[in-house]
Design a protein around this motif. Structure first.
Motif, PDB file in Angstrom:
ATOM      1  N   GLY A 108       0.798  -1.223   0.000  1.00  0.00           N
ATOM      2  CA  GLY A 108       0.000   0.000   0.000  1.00  0.00           C
ATOM      3  C   GLY A 108       0.826   1.265   0.000  1.00  0.00           C
ATOM      4  N   GLY A 109       2.106   1.156  -0.385  1.00  0.00           N
ATOM      5  CA  GLY A 109       2.990   2.315  -0.358  1.00  0.00           C
ATOM      6  C   GLY A 109       2.543   3.440  -1.266  1.00  0.00           C
ATOM      7  N   TYR A 110       2.114   3.095  -2.488  1.00  0.00           N
ATOM      8  CA  TYR A 110       1.671   4.150  -3.403  1.00  0.00           C
ATOM      9  C   TYR A 110       0.420   4.838  -2.866  1.00  0.00           C
ATOM     10  CZ  TYR A 110      -0.356   6.547  -7.367  1.00  0.00           C
ATOM     11  OH  TYR A 110      -0.922   7.512  -8.165  1.00  0.00           O
ATOM     12  N   GLN A 111      -0.531   4.048  -2.377  1.00  0.00           N
ATOM     13  CA  GLN A 111      -1.760   4.627  -1.827  1.00  0.00           C
ATOM     14  C   GLN A 111      -1.452   5.533  -0.637  1.00  0.00           C
ATOM     15  OE1 GLN A 111      -1.309   1.436  -2.633  1.00  0.00           O
ATOM     16  NE2 GLN A 111      -2.810   1.085  -4.257  1.00  0.00           N
ATOM     17  N   ARG A 112      -0.491   5.118   0.185  1.00  0.00           N
ATOM     18  CA  ARG A 112      -0.101   5.945   1.323  1.00  0.00           C
ATOM     19  C   ARG A 112       0.546   7.243   0.844  1.00  0.00           C
ATOM     20  NH1 ARG A 112      -0.898   8.675   5.661  1.00  0.00           N
ATOM     21  NH2 ARG A 112       0.953   8.972   6.982  1.00  0.00           N
ATOM     22  N   SER A 113       1.292   7.184  -0.248  1.00  0.00           N
ATOM     23  CA  SER A 113       1.912   8.405  -0.774  1.00  0.00           C
ATOM     24  C   SER A 113       0.855   9.403  -1.228  1.00  0.00           C
ATOM     25  CB  SER A 113       2.864   8.072  -1.931  1.00  0.00           C
ATOM     26  OG  SER A 113       2.163   7.736  -3.113  1.00  0.00           O
ATOM     27  N   VAL A 114      -0.219   8.905  -1.837  1.00  0.00           N
ATOM     28  CA  VAL A 114      -1.312   9.786  -2.258  1.00  0.00           C
ATOM     29  C   VAL A 114      -1.962  10.430  -1.034  1.00  0.00           C
ATOM     30  CG1 VAL A 114      -3.577   9.866  -3.370  1.00  0.00           C
ATOM     31  CG2 VAL A 114      -1.747   8.478  -4.374  1.00  0.00           C
ATOM     32  N   GLN A 115      -2.161   9.621  -0.003  1.00  0.00           N
ATOM     33  CA  GLN A 115      -2.750  10.131   1.241  1.00  0.00           C
ATOM     34  C   GLN A 115      -1.860  11.197   1.872  1.00  0.00           C
ATOM     35  OE1 GLN A 115      -2.910   7.327   4.566  1.00  0.00           O
ATOM     36  NE2 GLN A 115      -4.926   8.106   5.130  1.00  0.00           N
ATOM     37  N   MET A 116      -0.553  10.954   1.883  1.00  0.00           N
ATOM     38  CA  MET A 116       0.371  11.919   2.475  1.00  0.00           C
ATOM     39  C   MET A 116       0.434  13.209   1.667  1.00  0.00           C
ATOM     40  SD  MET A 116       3.520   9.526   3.864  1.00  0.00           S
ATOM     41  CE  MET A 116       4.399  10.922   4.614  1.00  0.00           C
ATOM     42  N   CYS A 117       0.265  13.103   0.355  1.00  0.00           N
ATOM     43  CA  CYS A 117       0.225  14.317  -0.471  1.00  0.00           C
ATOM     44  C   CYS A 117      -0.947  15.200  -0.055  1.00  0.00           C
ATOM     45  CB  CYS A 117       0.118  13.950  -1.947  1.00  0.00           C
ATOM     46  SG  CYS A 117       1.666  13.380  -2.683  1.00  0.00           S
ATOM     47  N   GLU A 118      -2.061  14.579   0.287  1.00  0.00           N
ATOM     48  CA  GLU A 118      -3.218  15.338   0.755  1.00  0.00           C
ATOM     49  C   GLU A 118      -2.944  15.933   2.136  1.00  0.00           C
ATOM     50  OE1 GLU A 118      -6.468  12.617   0.625  1.00  0.00           O
ATOM     51  OE2 GLU A 118      -6.569  12.581  -1.572  1.00  0.00           O
ATOM     52  N   GLU A 119      -2.317  15.142   3.002  1.00  0.00           N
ATOM     53  CA  GLU A 119      -2.033  15.609   4.363  1.00  0.00           C
ATOM     54  C   GLU A 119      -1.090  16.809   4.364  1.00  0.00           C
ATOM     55  OE1 GLU A 119      -0.455  12.266   6.445  1.00  0.00           O
ATOM     56  OE2 GLU A 119      -2.340  11.137   6.410  1.00  0.00           O
ATOM     57  N   TYR A 120      -0.095  16.785   3.470  1.00  0.00           N
ATOM     58  CA  TYR A 120       0.908  17.851   3.425  1.00  0.00           C
ATOM     59  C   TYR A 120       0.609  18.897   2.340  1.00  0.00           C
ATOM     60  CZ  TYR A 120       4.072  15.256   6.565  1.00  0.00           C
ATOM     61  OH  TYR A 120       4.650  14.617   7.642  1.00  0.00           O
ATOM     62  N   ASP A 121      -0.499  18.721   1.628  1.00  0.00           N
ATOM     63  CA  ASP A 121      -0.890  19.642   0.556  1.00  0.00           C
ATOM     64  C   ASP A 121       0.237  19.785  -0.469  1.00  0.00           C
ATOM     65  OD1 ASP A 121      -2.509  21.382  -0.873  1.00  0.00           O
ATOM     66  OD2 ASP A 121      -1.852  23.155   0.244  1.00  0.00           O
ATOM     67  N   ILE A 122       0.636  18.658  -1.034  1.00  0.00           N
ATOM     68  CA  ILE A 122       1.775  18.599  -1.951  1.00  0.00           C
ATOM     69  C   ILE A 122       1.324  18.661  -3.408  1.00  0.00           C
ATOM     70  CG2 ILE A 122       3.608  17.069  -2.816  1.00  0.00           C
ATOM     71  CD1 ILE A 122       3.947  16.064   0.039  1.00  0.00           C
ATOM     72  N   TYR A 123       2.028  19.449  -4.186  1.00  0.00           N
ATOM     73  CA  TYR A 123       1.818  19.533  -5.635  1.00  0.00           C
ATOM     74  C   TYR A 123       2.158  18.196  -6.280  1.00  0.00           C
ATOM     75  CZ  TYR A 123       3.447  20.492 -10.452  1.00  0.00           C
ATOM     76  OH  TYR A 123       3.683  20.455 -11.803  1.00  0.00           O
ATOM     77  N   ARG A 124       1.226  17.666  -7.077  1.00  0.00           N
ATOM     78  CA  ARG A 124       1.449  16.417  -7.806  1.00  0.00           C
ATOM     79  C   ARG A 124       1.447  16.718  -9.300  1.00  0.00           C
ATOM     80  NH1 ARG A 124      -2.577  11.975  -6.505  1.00  0.00           N
ATOM     81  NH2 ARG A 124      -0.923  10.634  -7.338  1.00  0.00           N
ATOM     82  N   GLN A 125       2.588  16.531  -9.931  1.00  0.00           N
ATOM     83  CA  GLN A 125       2.751  16.838 -11.338  1.00  0.00           C
ATOM     84  C   GLN A 125       1.989  15.842 -12.215  1.00  0.00           C
ATOM     85  OE1 GLN A 125       5.226  16.077  -9.237  1.00  0.00           O
ATOM     86  NE2 GLN A 125       6.071  14.123  -9.928  1.00  0.00           N
ATOM     87  N   CYS A 126       1.759  16.232 -13.467  1.00  0.00           N
ATOM     88  CA  CYS A 126       0.950  15.402 -14.363  1.00  0.00           C
ATOM     89  C   CYS A 126       1.783  14.611 -15.367  1.00  0.00           C
ATOM     90  CB  CYS A 126      -0.061  16.272 -15.110  1.00  0.00           C
ATOM     91  SG  CYS A 126       0.694  17.510 -16.196  1.00  0.00           S
ATOM     92  N   TYR A 127       3.117  14.712 -15.306  1.00  0.00           N
ATOM     93  CA  TYR A 127       3.976  13.931 -16.202  1.00  0.00           C
ATOM     94  C   TYR A 127       5.293  13.652 -15.492  1.00  0.00           C
ATOM     95  CZ  TYR A 127       6.489  18.306 -17.314  1.00  0.00           C
ATOM     96  OH  TYR A 127       7.220  19.468 -17.242  1.00  0.00           O
ATOM     97  N   CYS A 128       6.026  12.652 -15.979  1.00  0.00           N
ATOM     98  CA  CYS A 128       7.228  12.203 -15.268  1.00  0.00           C
ATOM     99  C   CYS A 128       8.270  13.300 -15.168  1.00  0.00           C
ATOM    100  CB  CYS A 128       7.817  10.966 -15.938  1.00  0.00           C
ATOM    101  SG  CYS A 128       8.661  11.280 -17.504  1.00  0.00           S
ATOM    102  N   GLY A 129       8.417  14.085 -16.242  1.00  0.00           N
ATOM    103  CA  GLY A 129       9.391  15.166 -16.199  1.00  0.00           C
ATOM    104  C   GLY A 129      10.051  15.466 -17.525  1.00  0.00           C
ATOM    105  N   CYS A 130      10.364  14.439 -18.305  1.00  0.00           N
ATOM    106  CA  CYS A 130      11.112  14.682 -19.541  1.00  0.00           C
ATOM    107  C   CYS A 130      10.201  15.193 -20.653  1.00  0.00           C
ATOM    108  CB  CYS A 130      11.852  13.427 -19.980  1.00  0.00           C
ATOM    109  SG  CYS A 130      10.819  12.143 -20.714  1.00  0.00           S
ATOM    110  N   VAL A 131      10.807  15.877 -21.602  1.00  0.00           N
ATOM    111  CA  VAL A 131      10.053  16.459 -22.706  1.00  0.00           C
ATOM    112  C   VAL A 131       9.447  15.367 -23.583  1.00  0.00           C
ATOM    113  CG1 VAL A 131      12.073  16.633 -24.236  1.00  0.00           C
ATOM    114  CG2 VAL A 131      10.134  18.210 -24.531  1.00  0.00           C
ATOM    115  N   TYR A 132      10.121  14.222 -23.674  1.00  0.00           N
ATOM    116  CA  TYR A 132       9.604  13.125 -24.491  1.00  0.00           C
ATOM    117  C   TYR A 132       8.286  12.602 -23.920  1.00  0.00           C
ATOM    118  CZ  TYR A 132      14.642  13.107 -25.557  1.00  0.00           C
ATOM    119  OH  TYR A 132      15.935  13.464 -25.874  1.00  0.00           O
ATOM    120  N   GLY A 133       8.288  12.343 -22.626  1.00  0.00           N
ATOM    121  CA  GLY A 133       7.083  11.843 -21.984  1.00  0.00           C
ATOM    122  C   GLY A 133       5.961  12.861 -22.008  1.00  0.00           C
TER     123      GLY A 133
END
Length: 251
Positions: free
Chosen positions: A190-215
């Motif tokens: 459940g690590g990924y699910q916990r990461s989503v929960q923690m993003c809500e707890e800490y009000d963290i920006y979640r990007q919509c792509y991995c990072g590279c221009v290709y992706g």
């Protein structure tokens, strides 16, 4: 310190490796020996840092290393770095931990030199493997320079990344340096699910792509808009004066 090969050597050659269980066995040996190793953990963003830190700090002293010259545009790199640094500060305040934060130079020319011939590769293919190798190599090099016991990557928390490939790359990179690779599969249990929960707890920006221009191009991401939003964010957030640990950053 126990090496990942010591555990892998006990497994069947044809067995698919559960790298989370491999990590757990390594952590058990640390605890039995009364050890708390120092780990340099590559992270690509604040979301992948969340559960990774919550999990690892039970067993080790962790410094995260933001080395991601694959991220485009530069303003988005700076935004993700700033959000990650802020999360580390808040995580330390909330948990009483002393997680460190290091940030590498932004060198996109290096990344493009290594990947431009793979521009047409699909996501998850050879280009991504080269990208993993590039960033893990940087992390291992820094781990040796600063005397860490292990290096690793939080990339394995993503359900979109192949943890088998990432760990295989890390084990190969380890052979080039006088340091040890730390295997992981942070999405397990459940690590990924916990990461989503923690993003809500800490009000963290979640990007919509991995990072590279290709992706980004493959996903149809509007990079002009991404840059505009990142620059707006940085007008009020690009300040590291509040961070109580060393930051390596250059424009």
């Amino acid at each position: 310190m126990i090496k990942v090969e010591e555990i892998l050597s006990t497994l069947s050659p044809n067995q698919k490796v559960n790298y989370d269980k491999v990590f757990q066995k390594m952590a058990s040996t640390w605890q039995e020996a009364g050890l708390r190793p120092n780990i340099l953990m590559h992270v690509c963003c604040a979301p992948c840092s969340t559960y990774t830190l919550e999990y690892l700090t039970q067993y080790a002293d962790v410094t995260i290393y933001f080395t991601n010259s694959n991220i485009h545009p530069k303003a988005e790199y700076q935004r993700r770095a700033a959000v990650t640094a802020q999360f580390v500060k808040e995580f330390n305040q909330k948990t009483g931990q002393s997680v460190g934060y290091l940030e590498a130079d932004y060198s996109p020319q290096e990344f493009f030199k290594k990947t431009q011939h793979l521009a047409n590769e699909p996501e998850g293919g050879d280009r991504c493997k080269v990208c993993y190798d590039y960033r893990l190599d940087k992390t291992a090099e820094k781990a040796v320079e600063l005397g860490f016991d292990y290096f690793g990557s939080a990339l394995t928390i993503s359900p979109h990344k192949n943890s088998q490939t990432i760990n295989a790359v890390g084990i190969e990179v380890q052979k080039l340096y006088d340091t040890q690779y730390l295997p992981s599969d942070f999405k397990k249990n459940g690590g990924y699910q916990r990461s989503v929960q923690m993003c809500e707890e800490y009000d963290i920006y979640r990007q919509c792509y991995c990072g590279c221009v290709y992706g980004a191009n493959a996903q149809g991401v509007n990079l002009v808009q991404v840059k505009k939003e990142a620059l707006e964010f940085l007008k009020t957030h690009r300040d590291y004066s509040h961070i109580p640990f060393k930051v390596l950053y250059k424009n």
